[in-house]
Design a protein around this motif. Structure first.
Motif, PDB file in Angstrom:
ATOM      1  N   LYS A   1     137.493  74.275  14.790  1.00 28.75           N
ATOM      2  CA  LYS A   1     135.729  73.439  14.456  1.00 28.75           C
ATOM      3  C   LYS A   1     135.629  73.008  13.517  1.00 28.75           C
ATOM      4  CE  LYS A   1     130.816  73.791  15.720  1.00 28.75           C
ATOM      5  NZ  LYS A   1     129.757  75.248  16.007  1.00 28.75           N
TER       6      LYS A   1
ATOM      7  N   ASP B   1     131.197  70.508  11.130  1.00 28.86           N
ATOM      8  CA  ASP B   1     130.342  70.803  12.393  1.00 28.86           C
ATOM      9  C   ASP B   1     130.063  72.548  12.215  1.00 28.86           C
ATOM     10  OD1 ASP B   1     129.721  68.081  13.139  1.00 28.86           O
ATOM     11  OD2 ASP B   1     132.452  68.039  13.660  1.00 28.86           O
ATOM     12  N   SER B   2     130.295  73.253  11.879  1.00 28.60           N
ATOM     13  CA  SER B   2     131.476  74.915  11.774  1.00 28.60           C
ATOM     14  C   SER B   2     129.458  75.152  10.760  1.00 28.60           C
ATOM     15  CB  SER B   2     131.811  75.376  10.855  1.00 28.60           C
ATOM     16  OG  SER B   2     133.363  75.001  12.003  1.00 28.60           O
TER      17      SER B   2
ATOM     18  N   GLU C   1     131.351  80.676  10.468  1.00 28.77           N
ATOM     19  CA  GLU C   1     132.302  79.867  11.256  1.00 28.77           C
ATOM     20  C   GLU C   1     133.535  79.553  10.371  1.00 28.77           C
ATOM     21  OE1 GLU C   1     130.093  78.274  14.850  1.00 28.77           O
ATOM     22  OE2 GLU C   1     130.392  77.092  13.340  1.00 28.77           O
TER      23      GLU C   1
ATOM     24  N   ASN D   1     139.467  80.647  13.547  1.00 28.43           N
ATOM     25  CA  ASN D   1     138.711  79.031  13.379  1.00 28.43           C
ATOM     26  C   ASN D   1     139.426  78.324  12.899  1.00 28.43           C
ATOM     27  OD1 ASN D   1     137.380  76.519  13.827  1.00 28.43           O
ATOM     28  ND2 ASN D   1     135.498  76.682  11.963  1.00 28.43           N
TER      29      ASN D   1
ATOM     30  N   TYR E   1     136.437  78.361  19.856  1.00 34.74           N
ATOM     31  CA  TYR E   1     136.610  77.116  19.012  1.00 34.74           C
ATOM     32  C   TYR E   1     137.126  76.521  19.689  1.00 34.74           C
ATOM     33  CZ  TYR E   1     135.070  80.305  15.048  1.00 34.74           C
ATOM     34  OH  TYR E   1     134.385  81.196  14.717  1.00 34.74           O
TER      35      TYR E   1
ATOM     36  N   TRP F   1     135.296  73.939  21.927  1.00 31.48           N
ATOM     37  CA  TRP F   1     134.274  72.874  21.235  1.00 31.48           C
ATOM     38  C   TRP F   1     135.597  72.226  20.905  1.00 31.48           C
ATOM     39  CZ3 TRP F   1     134.218  69.607  16.850  1.00 31.48           C
ATOM     40  CH2 TRP F   1     132.453  69.109  16.299  1.00 31.48           C
ATOM     41  N   HIS F   2     136.295  71.765  20.190  1.00 28.32           N
ATOM     42  CA  HIS F   2     137.481  71.050  20.135  1.00 28.32           C
ATOM     43  C   HIS F   2     137.929  70.116  21.333  1.00 28.32           C
ATOM     44  CE1 HIS F   2     141.281  69.190  19.208  1.00 28.32           C
ATOM     45  NE2 HIS F   2     141.028  69.186  17.753  1.00 28.32           N
TER      46      HIS F   2
ATOM     47  N   ASN G   1     134.841  67.924  21.878  1.00 23.11           N
ATOM     48  CA  ASN G   1     134.037  66.882  20.583  1.00 23.11           C
ATOM     49  C   ASN G   1     135.434  66.771  19.856  1.00 23.11           C
ATOM     50  OD1 ASN G   1     130.993  67.875  20.632  1.00 23.11           O
ATOM     51  ND2 ASN G   1     132.600  69.312  20.422  1.00 23.11           N
TER      52      ASN G   1
END
Length: 377
Positions: free
Chosen positions: A294, A298-299, A303, A309, A365, A368-369, A372
């Protein structure tokens, strides 16, 4: 604290706070100080050029010749003017505005040296003389865009030093390039946490204003008692950076230092786990990249330093992952974007048999990747 450009016209001046510049990619238009010091009810702000910027008092909508306050802006990048701030002692060293060989040191466009020559005798003189010294607000470039950091309210002089020791006329340069300039020592006042209010700025701007109303107590103390009685600004968290993730740092420079520090620890954690590219096995340590699953931007702070991560990748596979051309599913199996053609898959040695040993802590994580960052047709 940080104040966005749109908030500056109503923002207070809080020590160590960051005031962001605009986004027009125009230095004059993006200058945050011009907007910050535009006080409601008054016409003029401060200029958007030079390190010495004065704002004059006004009367019935017209500017007078009397100075309301001065903004000192330092980039810290001009060799001839090596301004410096010692946060351990609260001493700010500011160099005057002459650096032209052969030019009379008082003959400068912004009259900064003439101002320095005027205020230091007043600072060490009687109280009635000190009352004519305008407040000085010191800002420094953060090195990020047009952003500036408010260092504090400065007064001429230093406790325990004489006037001659705190305002020195020195010769700089070599041979035919010599010039004279002032080296001035200021004390940064230990003002209240609530900082400088816009109400005080308004009183200072008004030719008939009460300049003590809304003023910080240490400013009034200076006017009444001079440099011998000032309490210098003391800032916790000066030399060391707390590496915990929950600390809100007051200074953007400290924040950037923390970024460098935490990124180093983040990379060390990944290297200890497996000092090779997680995809191809390349193990030239200096070439390996500690890549966030991530992205950093954006963290949150926790994170950003969580090694779950992260992936340790060679430059080519890092670029592919960061740009969304590959990702991994919850089982750790590689997913290759349809945008990567067969020839490039072969060059990058990407195939469907690649699998990472993902822990449960990696999954959020990676999801999310996938959602996004990963690119699909």
């Amino acid at each position: 604290m940080r104040f966005k450009y749109e908030e500056l016209s109503s923002a207070p001046l809080l020590v160590n706070s960051i005031y962001e510049g605009g986004s027009k990619n125009n230095p004059a238009a993006d200058d945050p100080l011009t907007k910050l010091f535009k006080v409601d009810g008054f016409i003029k702000s401060v200029g958007n050029r030079s390190g010495f910027r004065k704002s004059n008092k006004e009367h019935n909508g017209k500017s007078t010749k009397e100075i309301a306050y001065v903004v000192i802006f330092s980039t810290g990048k001009i060799k001839e003017w090596p301004d410096s701030y010692d946060k351990l002692t609260g001493t700010f060293i500011y160099f005057g505005d002459n650096r032209e060989p052969g030019n009379y040191y008082l003959n400068t466009k912004q009259k900064g040296n003439a101002f320095l020559r005027d205020i230091f005798p007043k600072a060490y003189g009687p109280a009635d003389a000190r009352k004519t010294i305008p407040p000085m607000f010191v800002f420094e470039s953060t090195g990020v865009g047009s952003n500036v950091e408010f260092l504090g309210v400065a007064v001429p002089g230093v406790k325990g030093k004489t006037q001659d020791q705190t305002l020195e006329l020195k010769t700089y340069g070599e041979a035919h390039n010599q010039f004279e300039n002032y080296k001035a020592h200021f004390t940064m006042l230990n003002i209240e946490p609530e900082g400088v209010s816009r109400e005080w700025l308004a009183q200072l701007k008004d030719i008939n204003g009460d300049t003590k109303k809304y003023a910080p107590k240490e400013w009034i103390n200076f006017l009444e008692n001079g440099p011998k009685s000032v309490v210098p600004l003391h800032i916790n968290n000066k030399k060391t950076i707390d590496t915990t993730t929950s600390v809100a740092l007051p200074s953007e420079k400290q924040y950037l230092s923390k970024i460098r520090l935490t990124q180093g620890k983040f990379r060390e954690s990944l290297l200890k786990k497996s000092p090779s590219c997680n995809i191809c096995g390349m193990n030239i340590t200096k070439m390996l990249v500690a890549s966030h699953i991530k992205p950093w931007k954006d963290s949150n702070d926790a994170e950003r330093v969580d090694f779950h991560n992260g992936l340790l990748l060679c430059p080519a596979h890092n670029a592919a992952f960061d740009n969304g051309y590959i990702t991994f599913n919850e089982k750790g199996n590689i997913v290759i974007s349809d945008l990567v053609e067969k020839q490039n898959r072969e060059i990058l040695q990407l195939n469907i048999d690649i699998r990472l040993n993902l822990k449960p802590q990696h999954i959020n994580y990676m999801n999310w990747h996938n959602k996004n960052v990963f690119k699909q047709k």
